[in-house]
Design an enzyme around this catalytic site. Structure first.
Site, PDB file in Angstrom:
ATOM      1  N   ASP A  37       0.865  -1.226  -0.044  1.00  0.00           N
ATOM      2  CA  ASP A  37       0.038   0.025  -0.026  1.00  0.00           C
ATOM      3  C   ASP A  37       0.930   1.170   0.002  1.00  0.00           C
ATOM      4  O   ASP A  37       1.977   0.957   0.160  1.00  0.00           O
ATOM      5  CB  ASP A  37      -1.052  -0.075   1.118  1.00  0.00           C
ATOM      6  CG  ASP A  37      -2.016   1.036   1.091  1.00  0.00           C
ATOM      7  OD1 ASP A  37      -3.389   0.327   0.852  1.00  0.00           O
ATOM      8  OD2 ASP A  37      -1.959   2.049   0.809  1.00  0.00           O
ATOM      9  N   ASP A  63       3.850   2.933  -4.403  1.00  0.00           N
ATOM     10  CA  ASP A  63       2.753   3.501  -5.073  1.00  0.00           C
ATOM     11  C   ASP A  63       2.712   2.541  -6.489  1.00  0.00           C
ATOM     12  O   ASP A  63       3.831   2.367  -7.144  1.00  0.00           O
ATOM     13  CB  ASP A  63       3.222   4.752  -5.428  1.00  0.00           C
ATOM     14  CG  ASP A  63       2.286   5.433  -6.051  1.00  0.00           C
ATOM     15  OD1 ASP A  63       1.477   4.868  -6.946  1.00  0.00           O
ATOM     16  OD2 ASP A  63       2.263   6.753  -6.185  1.00  0.00           O
ATOM     17  N   VAL A  64       1.574   1.875  -6.722  1.00  0.00           N
ATOM     18  CA  VAL A  64       1.424   0.982  -7.845  1.00  0.00           C
ATOM     19  C   VAL A  64       1.836   1.731  -9.070  1.00  0.00           C
ATOM     20  O   VAL A  64       1.743   0.875 -10.251  1.00  0.00           O
ATOM     21  CB  VAL A  64      -0.034   0.658  -7.860  1.00  0.00           C
ATOM     22  CG1 VAL A  64      -0.197  -0.659  -6.476  1.00  0.00           C
ATOM     23  CG2 VAL A  64      -1.186   1.271  -8.028  1.00  0.00           C
ATOM     24  N   TYR A 156     -13.996   7.343 -12.827  1.00  0.00           N
ATOM     25  CA  TYR A 156     -14.200   5.896 -11.833  1.00  0.00           C
ATOM     26  C   TYR A 156     -14.960   4.951 -12.813  1.00  0.00           C
ATOM     27  O   TYR A 156     -14.236   3.856 -12.868  1.00  0.00           O
ATOM     28  CB  TYR A 156     -14.838   6.178 -10.520  1.00  0.00           C
ATOM     29  CG  TYR A 156     -14.803   4.800  -9.536  1.00  0.00           C
ATOM     30  CD1 TYR A 156     -13.747   4.716  -8.865  1.00  0.00           C
ATOM     31  CD2 TYR A 156     -15.975   4.239  -9.573  1.00  0.00           C
ATOM     32  CE1 TYR A 156     -13.778   3.564  -8.153  1.00  0.00           C
ATOM     33  CE2 TYR A 156     -15.910   3.132  -8.818  1.00  0.00           C
ATOM     34  CZ  TYR A 156     -15.047   2.758  -7.988  1.00  0.00           C
ATOM     35  OH  TYR A 156     -14.857   1.703  -7.195  1.00  0.00           O
ATOM     36  N   LYS A 160     -13.041   1.549 -14.178  1.00  0.00           N
ATOM     37  CA  LYS A 160     -13.579   0.060 -13.913  1.00  0.00           C
ATOM     38  C   LYS A 160     -13.963  -0.713 -14.971  1.00  0.00           C
ATOM     39  O   LYS A 160     -13.732  -1.909 -14.679  1.00  0.00           O
ATOM     40  CB  LYS A 160     -14.418   0.386 -12.464  1.00  0.00           C
ATOM     41  CG  LYS A 160     -13.913   1.027 -11.315  1.00  0.00           C
ATOM     42  CD  LYS A 160     -12.809   0.044 -10.740  1.00  0.00           C
ATOM     43  CE  LYS A 160     -12.489   0.552  -9.370  1.00  0.00           C
ATOM     44  NZ  LYS A 160     -11.294  -0.392  -8.717  1.00  0.00           N
ATOM     45  N   THR A 191     -17.339   0.746   3.884  1.00  0.00           N
ATOM     46  CA  THR A 191     -16.042   0.893   3.837  1.00  0.00           C
ATOM     47  C   THR A 191     -16.054   2.400   4.156  1.00  0.00           C
ATOM     48  O   THR A 191     -16.989   3.166   3.754  1.00  0.00           O
ATOM     49  CB  THR A 191     -15.083   0.384   2.937  1.00  0.00           C
ATOM     50  OG1 THR A 191     -15.410   1.284   1.775  1.00  0.00           O
ATOM     51  CG2 THR A 191     -15.199  -1.002   2.435  1.00  0.00           C
TER      52      THR A 191
HETATM   53  N1  NAD Z   1     -16.195   0.208  -0.894  1.00  0.00           N
HETATM   54  C1  NAD Z   1     -16.889  -0.078  -1.796  1.00  0.00           C
HETATM   55  O1  NAD Z   1     -18.022   0.118  -1.913  1.00  0.00           O
HETATM   56  C2  NAD Z   1     -16.390  -0.541  -3.341  1.00  0.00           C
HETATM   57  C3  NAD Z   1     -17.344  -0.836  -4.451  1.00  0.00           C
HETATM   58  C4  NAD Z   1     -16.939  -1.359  -5.570  1.00  0.00           C
HETATM   59  C5  NAD Z   1     -15.481  -1.261  -5.830  1.00  0.00           C
HETATM   60  N2  NAD Z   1     -14.578  -1.029  -4.750  1.00  0.00           N
HETATM   61  C6  NAD Z   1     -13.010  -0.993  -5.173  1.00  0.00           C
HETATM   62  O2  NAD Z   1     -12.393  -1.541  -4.056  1.00  0.00           O
HETATM   63  C7  NAD Z   1     -11.233  -1.434  -3.893  1.00  0.00           C
HETATM   64  C8  NAD Z   1     -10.931  -1.363  -2.430  1.00  0.00           C
HETATM   65  O3  NAD Z   1     -11.712  -0.198  -1.962  1.00  0.00           O
HETATM   66  P1  NAD Z   1     -11.936   0.181  -0.476  1.00  0.00           P
HETATM   67  O4  NAD Z   1     -13.383   0.404  -0.206  1.00  0.00           O
HETATM   68  O5  NAD Z   1     -11.444  -1.045   0.423  1.00  0.00           O
HETATM   69  O6  NAD Z   1     -11.137   1.450  -0.209  1.00  0.00           O
HETATM   70  P2  NAD Z   1      -9.925   1.860   0.891  1.00  0.00           P
HETATM   71  O7  NAD Z   1      -9.977   3.447   0.713  1.00  0.00           O
HETATM   72  O8  NAD Z   1     -10.225   1.449   2.240  1.00  0.00           O
HETATM   73  O9  NAD Z   1      -8.704   1.151   0.151  1.00  0.00           O
HETATM   74  C9  NAD Z   1      -8.112   1.938  -0.842  1.00  0.00           C
HETATM   75  C10 NAD Z   1      -6.379   1.664  -0.623  1.00  0.00           C
HETATM   76  O10 NAD Z   1      -5.930   1.716  -2.031  1.00  0.00           O
HETATM   77  C11 NAD Z   1      -4.654   2.563  -1.348  1.00  0.00           C
HETATM   78  N3  NAD Z   1      -4.041   3.240  -2.441  1.00  0.00           N
HETATM   79  C12 NAD Z   1      -4.365   4.559  -3.185  1.00  0.00           C
HETATM   80  N4  NAD Z   1      -3.692   4.949  -4.240  1.00  0.00           N
HETATM   81  C13 NAD Z   1      -2.636   3.774  -4.170  1.00  0.00           C
HETATM   82  C14 NAD Z   1      -1.491   3.562  -4.665  1.00  0.00           C
HETATM   83  N5  NAD Z   1      -0.986   4.635  -5.635  1.00  0.00           N
HETATM   84  N6  NAD Z   1      -0.453   2.775  -4.586  1.00  0.00           N
HETATM   85  C15 NAD Z   1      -0.731   1.662  -3.610  1.00  0.00           C
HETATM   86  N7  NAD Z   1      -2.037   1.816  -2.838  1.00  0.00           N
HETATM   87  C16 NAD Z   1      -2.819   2.939  -3.214  1.00  0.00           C
HETATM   88  C17 NAD Z   1      -4.944   3.558  -0.221  1.00  0.00           C
HETATM   89  O11 NAD Z   1      -3.930   3.835   0.450  1.00  0.00           O
HETATM   90  C18 NAD Z   1      -5.864   2.741   0.410  1.00  0.00           C
HETATM   91  O12 NAD Z   1      -5.377   1.812   1.426  1.00  0.00           O
HETATM   92  C19 NAD Z   1     -10.773  -0.078  -4.820  1.00  0.00           C
HETATM   93  O13 NAD Z   1     -10.525  -0.639  -5.952  1.00  0.00           O
HETATM   94  C20 NAD Z   1     -12.571   0.295  -5.121  1.00  0.00           C
HETATM   95  O14 NAD Z   1     -12.637   0.972  -6.115  1.00  0.00           O
HETATM   96  C21 NAD Z   1     -15.121  -0.572  -3.485  1.00  0.00           C
END
Ligand code: NAD
Length: 252
Positions: A37, A63-64, A156, A160, A191
């Site tokens: 992360d 950072d990815v 977004y 996606k 979340t």
């Molecule tokens: N929460 C939802 O309802 C939901 C629904 C559909 C899809 N998603 C997807 O699920 C995934 C996780 O979401 P979440 O809700 O756990 O969010 P979250 O914000 O808890 O987690 C996202 C993480 O990504 C990390 N991150 C951001 N940029 C980065 C980078 N450049 N390099 C490395 N790490 C990086 C952040 O530090 C964070 O820890 C995401 O891809 C999100 O789009 C979430």
């Protein structure tokens, strides 16, 4: 025996809610997990939890979108644990809710950079290790908004949608090498990310209610359970799929 015994996983966004829950379940199922992360403190906490539960983990701050750092992180994972079998790609940029004509090009680019180019970079450097191992499984996090649109999320939703097609491309090109790739399309999952655009979780449920027949949000662990299945040999003939984990959101 865990369902991922002897396997090695690389989990991006492991400091976050969904990927953090997934990294922990991978650990419980016997995988050695590289937790990756951009936020050091959070990713260390996930790795520490896995170790505290008796599993094997390393924390990598990375950072990815930084290709050199990603290559180092993947090489470190393979050298620490001996190979690489599973990649869970979940990093995403928290883009603001704006209509397209108000969206800065910088935000558009940043969203694509993290959500899809980062996934490309991770995949590119993971594949040589999987070719060497003779198998592999990519689990790429799309979203329900990669299949249907949402208001004020042009970057977004587009990114996606691209995740799904990148997964299918990987699935097709590497099938003969026993490397699989599937997308998970989560519906609204409880979340902190959801609170960017909503006051509280009741608000989230109200806003999504027309698409939530169960009248509840999903839990990060419910995405993690699907990821365990896709990472395991139980899903050995599943590749190139869009796996909706959405409480029938897409069906309504
Ligand atoms: N929460 C939802 O309802 C939901 C629904 C559909 C899809 N998603 C997807 O699920 C995934 C996780 O979401 P979440 O809700 O756990 O969010 P979250 O914000 O808890 O987690 C996202 C993480 O990504 C990390 N991150 C951001 N940029 C980065 C980078 N450049 N390099 C490395 N790490 C990086 C952040 O530090 C964070 O820890 C995401 O891809 C999100 O789009 C979430």
């Amino acid at each position: 025996m865990g369902r991922l015994e002897e396997k090695v996983a690389f989990v991006t966004a492991a400091g976050g809610a969904i990927a953090g829950a997934t990294a922990r379940q991978f650990g419980e199922e016997g995988a050695a997990v590289a937790c990756v992360d951009i936020v050091e403190e959070n990713v260390k906490e996930t790795a520490a939890d896995i170790e505290a539960a008796g599993g094997k983990a390393i924390a990598i701050t990375c950072d990815v979108t930084d290709e050199a750092a990603v290559k180092d992180a993947i090489d470190k994972t393979a050298s620490t644990f001996g190979k690489l079998d599973i990649v869970f790609n979940a990093a995403a940029f928290p883009d603001p809710l704006l209509p397209l004509h108000e969206l800065d090009l910088d935000i558009w680019r940043k969203t694509f950079d993290v959500n899809i180019t980062g996934m490309f970079i991770v995949t590119k450097h993971a594949i040589p290790h999987m070719l060497e191992a003779g198998s592999g499984s990519f689990i790429n996090i799309s979203s329900i908004y990669g299949a249907r649109s949402a208001r004020k999320r042009p970057a977004y939703c587009s990114s996606k949608g691209a995740v799904r097609m990148l997964s299918k491309s990987i699935a097709v090109d590497y099938a003969e090498h026993n490397i699989r790739a599937n997308s998970i399309l989560p519906g609204p999952i409880e979340t902190p990310r959801l609170l960017v655009a909503n006051k509280n979780m009741d608000d989230v449920i109200e806003r999504h209610r027309p698409h939530l027949p169960a009248a509840r949000l999903g839990q990060p662990e419910e995405i993690a359970q699907t990821a365990v299945f896709l990472a395991s040999d139980e899903s050995s003939f599943m590749s190139g799929n869009d796996c909706f984990v959405d409480g029938a959101y897409n069906a309504l």
